[in-house]
Design a protein around this motif. Structure first.
Motif, mmCIF file in Angstrom:
data_model
loop_
_atom_site.group_PDB
_atom_site.id
_atom_site.type_symbol
_atom_site.label_atom_id
_atom_site.label_comp_id
_atom_site.label_asym_id
_atom_site.label_seq_id
_atom_site.Cartn_x
_atom_site.Cartn_y
_atom_site.Cartn_z
ATOM 1 N N CYS A 74 0.846 -1.191 0.000
ATOM 2 C CA CYS A 74 0.000 0.000 0.000
ATOM 3 C C CYS A 74 0.883 1.244 0.000
ATOM 4 C CB CYS A 74 -0.910 -0.005 1.222
ATOM 5 S SG CYS A 74 -1.993 1.413 1.300
ATOM 6 N N ASP A 76 -0.632 4.428 -0.528
ATOM 7 C CA ASP A 76 -1.519 5.551 -0.228
ATOM 8 C C ASP A 76 -1.350 5.932 1.246
ATOM 9 O OD1 ASP A 76 -3.518 7.415 -0.079
ATOM 10 O OD2 ASP A 76 -5.159 5.973 -0.350
ATOM 11 N N GLN A 78 -2.765 8.154 3.090
ATOM 12 C CA GLN A 78 -4.032 8.312 3.812
ATOM 13 C C GLN A 78 -4.551 6.951 4.271
ATOM 14 O OE1 GLN A 78 -5.257 11.311 4.403
ATOM 15 N NE2 GLN A 78 -7.108 10.660 5.467
ATOM 16 N N ARG A 79 -4.485 5.970 3.398
ATOM 17 C CA ARG A 79 -4.936 4.614 3.755
ATOM 18 C C ARG A 79 -4.036 4.010 4.825
ATOM 19 N NH1 ARG A 79 -8.029 0.540 3.523
ATOM 20 N NH2 ARG A 79 -7.371 -1.573 3.014
#
Length: 104
Positions: A74, A76, A78-79
């Motif tokens: 991952c 991202d 924010q994620r």
């Protein structure tokens, strides 16, 4: 120079340079701090899993590892922050449950 490096003709300087050259990515301070939070979460999860009953400990560790592996790629941010907060919440609940069951 250590014994093994001397035996095989390597120098520590060469070994460290080779290792640093193999990193092909750069990380800014925010990425570094975010990565540190993920590692801290993982270590904390493993510590809490060590308090679980022996019959459930291996399965709990495997679940923790699998969760980390599922989100390994991952990118991202924010994620990742969401996953960290979700993981901390789940750990808090697990910790409280283990406390109530008397596993200290």
């Amino acid at each position: 120079m250590c014994f093994w490096c001397n035996c095989f003709g390597f120098s520590l300087k060469w070994m460290f340079r080779k290792r640093l050259d193999s990193f092909s990515f750069s990380m800014d301070l925010r990425d570094f701090l975010l990565r540190a939070r993920v590692v801290r979460l993982y270590r904390q999860a493993l510590r809490i899993a060590g308090r679980a009953p022996s019959s459930a400990r291996a399965e709990l560790r495997q679940t923790i590892r699998q969760e980390m592996e599922n989100n390994r790629n991952c990118n991202d941010k924010q994620r990742i922050r969401y996953l960290i907060s979700e993981g901390l919440d789940r750990l808090k609940r697990l910790d409280e449950m283990l406390d109530m069951q008397g596993h200290r």
